[in-house]
Design a protein around this motif. Sequence first.
Motif, short mmCIF file in Angstrom:
data_model
loop_
_atom_site.label_atom_id
_atom_site.label_comp_id
_atom_site.label_asym_id
_atom_site.label_seq_id
_atom_site.Cartn_x
_atom_site.Cartn_y
_atom_site.Cartn_z
N PHE A 54 0.86 -1.18 0.00
CA PHE A 54 0.00 0.00 0.00
C PHE A 54 0.90 1.23 0.00
O PHE A 54 1.82 1.34 0.80
CB PHE A 54 -0.93 -0.02 1.21
CG PHE A 54 -1.87 -1.20 1.19
CD1 PHE A 54 -2.89 -1.28 0.26
CD2 PHE A 54 -1.70 -2.25 2.09
CE1 PHE A 54 -3.73 -2.38 0.23
CE2 PHE A 54 -2.54 -3.34 2.07
CZ PHE A 54 -3.57 -3.41 1.13
N ASP A 55 0.63 2.16 -0.92
CA ASP A 55 1.57 3.24 -1.18
C ASP A 55 0.80 4.53 -1.45
O ASP A 55 0.02 4.61 -2.42
CB ASP A 55 2.44 2.88 -2.39
CG ASP A 55 3.67 3.74 -2.52
OD1 ASP A 55 3.61 4.93 -2.15
OD2 ASP A 55 4.71 3.23 -3.00
N ASP A 56 1.04 5.55 -0.63
CA ASP A 56 0.35 6.83 -0.78
C ASP A 56 0.76 7.58 -2.05
O ASP A 56 0.10 8.55 -2.44
CB ASP A 56 0.63 7.74 0.43
CG ASP A 56 -0.04 7.23 1.70
OD1 ASP A 56 -1.00 6.44 1.58
OD2 ASP A 56 0.41 7.59 2.80
N ARG A 57 1.83 7.13 -2.70
CA ARG A 57 2.25 7.78 -3.94
C ARG A 57 1.31 7.45 -5.10
O ARG A 57 1.35 8.12 -6.14
CB ARG A 57 3.68 7.38 -4.28
CG ARG A 57 4.72 7.96 -3.34
CD ARG A 57 6.10 7.44 -3.66
NE ARG A 57 6.21 6.01 -3.43
CZ ARG A 57 7.28 5.27 -3.72
NH1 ARG A 57 8.36 5.86 -4.26
NH2 ARG A 57 7.31 3.97 -3.48
N VAL A 58 0.50 6.43 -4.95
CA VAL A 58 -0.54 6.13 -5.94
C VAL A 58 -1.80 6.84 -5.48
O VAL A 58 -2.48 6.38 -4.55
CB VAL A 58 -0.76 4.62 -6.09
CG1 VAL A 58 -1.86 4.34 -7.11
CG2 VAL A 58 0.53 3.92 -6.50
N ARG A 59 -2.09 7.96 -6.09
CA ARG A 59 -3.20 8.81 -5.64
C ARG A 59 -4.44 8.52 -6.48
O ARG A 59 -4.38 8.52 -7.72
CB ARG A 59 -2.81 10.28 -5.74
CG ARG A 59 -1.70 10.68 -4.76
CD ARG A 59 -1.40 12.15 -4.85
NE ARG A 59 -0.81 12.50 -6.14
CZ ARG A 59 -0.61 13.74 -6.57
NH1 ARG A 59 -0.98 14.76 -5.83
NH2 ARG A 59 -0.06 13.96 -7.75
N ILE A 60 -5.55 8.28 -5.82
CA ILE A 60 -6.81 8.02 -6.49
C ILE A 60 -7.85 8.96 -5.91
O ILE A 60 -7.93 9.14 -4.69
CB ILE A 60 -7.22 6.54 -6.35
CG1 ILE A 60 -8.53 6.25 -7.10
CG2 ILE A 60 -7.31 6.11 -4.90
CD1 ILE A 60 -8.82 4.76 -7.26
N SER A 61 -8.62 9.59 -6.79
CA SER A 61 -9.63 10.56 -6.36
C SER A 61 -10.98 10.19 -6.95
O SER A 61 -11.08 9.90 -8.16
CB SER A 61 -9.25 11.97 -6.81
OG SER A 61 -8.01 12.37 -6.26
N LEU A 62 -12.02 10.19 -6.10
CA LEU A 62 -13.38 9.95 -6.53
C LEU A 62 -14.31 10.46 -5.44
O LEU A 62 -13.87 10.69 -4.31
CB LEU A 62 -13.64 8.47 -6.81
CG LEU A 62 -13.57 7.48 -5.65
CD1 LEU A 62 -14.43 6.25 -5.95
CD2 LEU A 62 -12.13 7.02 -5.42
N PRO A 63 -15.59 10.66 -5.74
CA PRO A 63 -16.50 11.14 -4.70
C PRO A 63 -16.60 10.15 -3.55
O PRO A 63 -16.53 8.93 -3.75
CB PRO A 63 -17.84 11.27 -5.45
CG PRO A 63 -17.48 11.34 -6.89
CD PRO A 63 -16.24 10.52 -7.05
N ARG A 64 -16.80 10.67 -2.35
CA ARG A 64 -16.99 9.79 -1.19
C ARG A 64 -18.36 9.13 -1.21
O ARG A 64 -18.53 8.03 -0.69
CB ARG A 64 -16.85 10.60 0.11
CG ARG A 64 -15.47 11.21 0.31
CD ARG A 64 -14.47 10.16 0.71
NE ARG A 64 -13.15 10.75 0.93
CZ ARG A 64 -12.09 10.04 1.31
NH1 ARG A 64 -12.21 8.74 1.50
NH2 ARG A 64 -10.92 10.62 1.48
N GLN A 65 -19.33 9.80 -1.84
CA GLN A 65 -20.68 9.27 -1.91
C GLN A 65 -21.27 9.64 -3.26
O GLN A 65 -21.09 10.76 -3.73
CB GLN A 65 -21.54 9.82 -0.78
CG GLN A 65 -22.93 9.21 -0.69
CD GLN A 65 -23.67 9.69 0.56
OE1 GLN A 65 -23.34 10.73 1.13
NE2 GLN A 65 -24.66 8.94 0.99
N VAL A 66 -21.98 8.70 -3.89
CA VAL A 66 -22.61 8.95 -5.19
C VAL A 66 -24.05 8.47 -5.15
O VAL A 66 -24.40 7.56 -4.39
CB VAL A 66 -21.85 8.26 -6.34
CG1 VAL A 66 -20.43 8.80 -6.48
CG2 VAL A 66 -21.82 6.75 -6.15
#
Length: 261
Positions: A54-66
Amino acid sequence: MRRAFLCLLLSLLWLLPTAAHAASQSTEPQHDPLQSVMWNVMQRNVLHGQPAVFDDRVRISLPRQVEDGQRVPVSVDASALGQVEELLLFADYNPLPLALRFTPGSLRPTLAVAIRVNQATPVRAAARTADGVWHVGGQLVDAPGGGCALPTPTRNTTDWALLQGRLYGRLWQQDGLQRLRLRIMHPMDTGLVGNTPRFHLNRLQLRDGAGQPLAELALEAPLAESPLFTFELPADTAGPLRISAGDSDGNLYQATIRGLP
């Protein structure tokens, strides 16, 4: 006695950097920060049991709720890792977890696209570096049920005979890079809706003006209908860009996007 103690202390201090380096490179199983009961299954079936951290350098962004599980926008940036051989996008609790495999080639290891999610789930990106290790980032999304197993609102109202396979693209310059936004019209049927067989885009390739490969993607059914991709290309990429895609029925779609002046 005192001299022996000092020698022992110095020996231990000399070993500390080596031990710290070894810990930072460890690929032993780690505690999943998203606490998913499916993580071990994902590592076995999606990552084929290969080493993963698990690596914080791989950044993923998406809504918390849809509210719409059929179109969840996701962006991934693994550029902090440097050279990336392959990038995967998947959702733990989807009946079909894997959304795509991206071989960046000449492109930056970044990507934006919308996927389907079938319920609340961790959505993850995994980036494989040259040493064969998968670096994993993820985020939880809360979604209503059925994103993969319900017909889309446009499935029976769209004349796919006319629209299927049309490609729309745009290039622009930003932050010293070329950015490409590309949409491919396709129903992307998962096969989980009654009386509708699985039918989806399964490959996408980008080539430069000389016909040299830039990047390739293997696409899966959990991508949203008529997927919209965003890529980042080197500023000196020679145009026009040549796009080719195919689907699970063997149809081939092609387009050319004029390069920037």
